[in-house]
Design a protein around this motif. Sequence first.
Motif, mmCIF file in Angstrom:
data_model
loop_
_atom_site.group_PDB
_atom_site.id
_atom_site.type_symbol
_atom_site.label_atom_id
_atom_site.label_comp_id
_atom_site.label_asym_id
_atom_site.label_seq_id
_atom_site.Cartn_x
_atom_site.Cartn_y
_atom_site.Cartn_z
ATOM 1 N N GLU A 86 -47.428 -24.719 -31.240
ATOM 2 C CA GLU A 86 -47.138 -23.428 -31.857
ATOM 3 C C GLU A 86 -45.795 -22.896 -31.357
ATOM 4 O O GLU A 86 -44.997 -22.372 -32.131
ATOM 5 C CB GLU A 86 -48.249 -22.426 -31.574
ATOM 6 C CG GLU A 86 -48.011 -21.088 -32.269
ATOM 7 C CD GLU A 86 -49.113 -20.075 -32.058
ATOM 8 O OE1 GLU A 86 -49.097 -19.046 -32.766
ATOM 9 O OE2 GLU A 86 -49.996 -20.298 -31.197
ATOM 10 N N THR A 107 -45.818 -18.888 -44.079
ATOM 11 C CA THR A 107 -47.067 -18.763 -44.813
ATOM 12 C C THR A 107 -48.209 -19.227 -43.927
ATOM 13 O O THR A 107 -48.139 -20.304 -43.333
ATOM 14 C CB THR A 107 -47.021 -19.609 -46.099
ATOM 15 O OG1 THR A 107 -45.913 -19.180 -46.894
ATOM 16 C CG2 THR A 107 -48.304 -19.466 -46.902
ATOM 17 N N ASP A 108 -49.252 -18.397 -43.840
ATOM 18 C CA ASP A 108 -50.462 -18.767 -43.129
ATOM 19 C C ASP A 108 -51.415 -19.341 -44.166
ATOM 20 O O ASP A 108 -51.914 -18.632 -45.030
ATOM 21 C CB ASP A 108 -51.078 -17.545 -42.447
ATOM 22 C CG ASP A 108 -52.266 -17.889 -41.569
ATOM 23 O OD1 ASP A 108 -52.893 -18.945 -41.794
ATOM 24 O OD2 ASP A 108 -52.561 -17.102 -40.657
ATOM 25 N N LEU A 113 -49.759 -23.130 -40.292
ATOM 26 C CA LEU A 113 -48.613 -22.266 -40.606
ATOM 27 C C LEU A 113 -47.520 -23.155 -41.172
ATOM 28 O O LEU A 113 -47.392 -24.327 -40.792
ATOM 29 C CB LEU A 113 -48.098 -21.549 -39.360
ATOM 30 C CG LEU A 113 -49.043 -20.588 -38.658
ATOM 31 C CD1 LEU A 113 -48.360 -19.981 -37.431
ATOM 32 C CD2 LEU A 113 -49.519 -19.491 -39.598
ATOM 33 N N LYS A 131 -53.218 -25.578 -36.918
ATOM 34 C CA LYS A 131 -53.934 -24.789 -35.918
ATOM 35 C C LYS A 131 -55.052 -25.626 -35.289
ATOM 36 O O LYS A 131 -55.902 -26.153 -36.018
ATOM 37 C CB LYS A 131 -54.518 -23.529 -36.555
ATOM 38 C CG LYS A 131 -53.482 -22.587 -37.124
ATOM 39 C CD LYS A 131 -54.177 -21.436 -37.833
ATOM 40 C CE LYS A 131 -53.199 -20.512 -38.514
ATOM 41 N NZ LYS A 131 -53.900 -19.439 -39.258
ATOM 42 N N TRP A 145 -53.860 -17.926 -49.152
ATOM 43 C CA TRP A 145 -52.705 -17.948 -48.266
ATOM 44 C C TRP A 145 -52.212 -16.515 -48.038
ATOM 45 O O TRP A 145 -52.375 -15.640 -48.881
ATOM 46 C CB TRP A 145 -51.586 -18.764 -48.843
ATOM 47 C CG TRP A 145 -51.911 -20.212 -49.047
ATOM 48 C CD1 TRP A 145 -53.063 -20.869 -48.703
ATOM 49 C CD2 TRP A 145 -51.076 -21.171 -49.670
ATOM 50 N NE1 TRP A 145 -52.983 -22.178 -49.070
ATOM 51 C CE2 TRP A 145 -51.778 -22.400 -49.660
ATOM 52 C CE3 TRP A 145 -49.812 -21.136 -50.229
ATOM 53 C CZ2 TRP A 145 -51.232 -23.565 -50.195
ATOM 54 C CZ3 TRP A 145 -49.282 -22.292 -50.748
ATOM 55 C CH2 TRP A 145 -49.986 -23.494 -50.727
ATOM 56 N N SER A 146 -51.566 -16.301 -46.893
ATOM 57 C CA SER A 146 -51.006 -14.978 -46.602
ATOM 58 C C SER A 146 -49.699 -15.147 -45.838
ATOM 59 O O SER A 146 -49.360 -16.232 -45.380
ATOM 60 C CB SER A 146 -52.005 -14.153 -45.780
ATOM 61 O OG SER A 146 -52.224 -14.767 -44.528
ATOM 62 N N THR A 147 -48.995 -14.061 -45.705
ATOM 63 C CA THR A 147 -47.770 -14.069 -44.902
ATOM 64 C C THR A 147 -48.171 -13.952 -43.444
ATOM 65 O O THR A 147 -48.954 -13.077 -43.077
ATOM 66 C CB THR A 147 -46.868 -12.889 -45.315
ATOM 67 O OG1 THR A 147 -46.580 -13.014 -46.710
ATOM 68 C CG2 THR A 147 -45.575 -12.904 -44.527
ATOM 69 N N ALA A 148 -47.652 -14.831 -42.633
ATOM 70 C CA ALA A 148 -47.995 -14.816 -41.209
ATOM 71 C C ALA A 148 -47.178 -13.761 -40.485
ATOM 72 O O ALA A 148 -46.050 -13.460 -40.874
ATOM 73 C CB ALA A 148 -47.724 -16.202 -40.597
#
Length: 151
Positions: A86, A107-108, A113, A131, A145-148
């Motif tokens: 990471e 993007t998560d 990631l 992860k 998906w989401s913004t990390a």
Amino acid sequence: MRLLNDIHHLTFVTSDMERLIAFYGRVFGARATVDLEEEGLRHAFIEVGPHTVLHPFQVPDVEPPGPLPMFRRGRLDHFALSAASEEAFWELRRRVVAEGVGDGAVTDMGSLLNFGFTDPDGGEHEIVWAKPGVPVEAGLKHAEWSTAEIP
């Protein structure tokens, strides 16, 4: 019985081998382990990881296609390089942004990631950090998906 370990190399065309080797060295700490010119072609092995090699060719009168939309780039659309940790993921993101070859948007995807970068020939690729302990099925659907958060 496992039959394969990893991908040995990915081959693509570059218009400027010196520039490409310098880019991967600067941003990813990669090194050219082979750099040959034979039969009018120049090609190199750029070691980007312990088991991963990029094998670009510089061919007279052949230019890379340049930037194209995803799934319109030809036989190899893009590749994703796997961050060692990471911490390495965030350091690579910092380097890509500093180099001006990506916007740094992360993007998560649930189990990993991801962020993108563009190489000197217009190839659009990714850096991924998987992860630990999160099943690959987590987040496979685009809608999940989401913004990390950027540390």
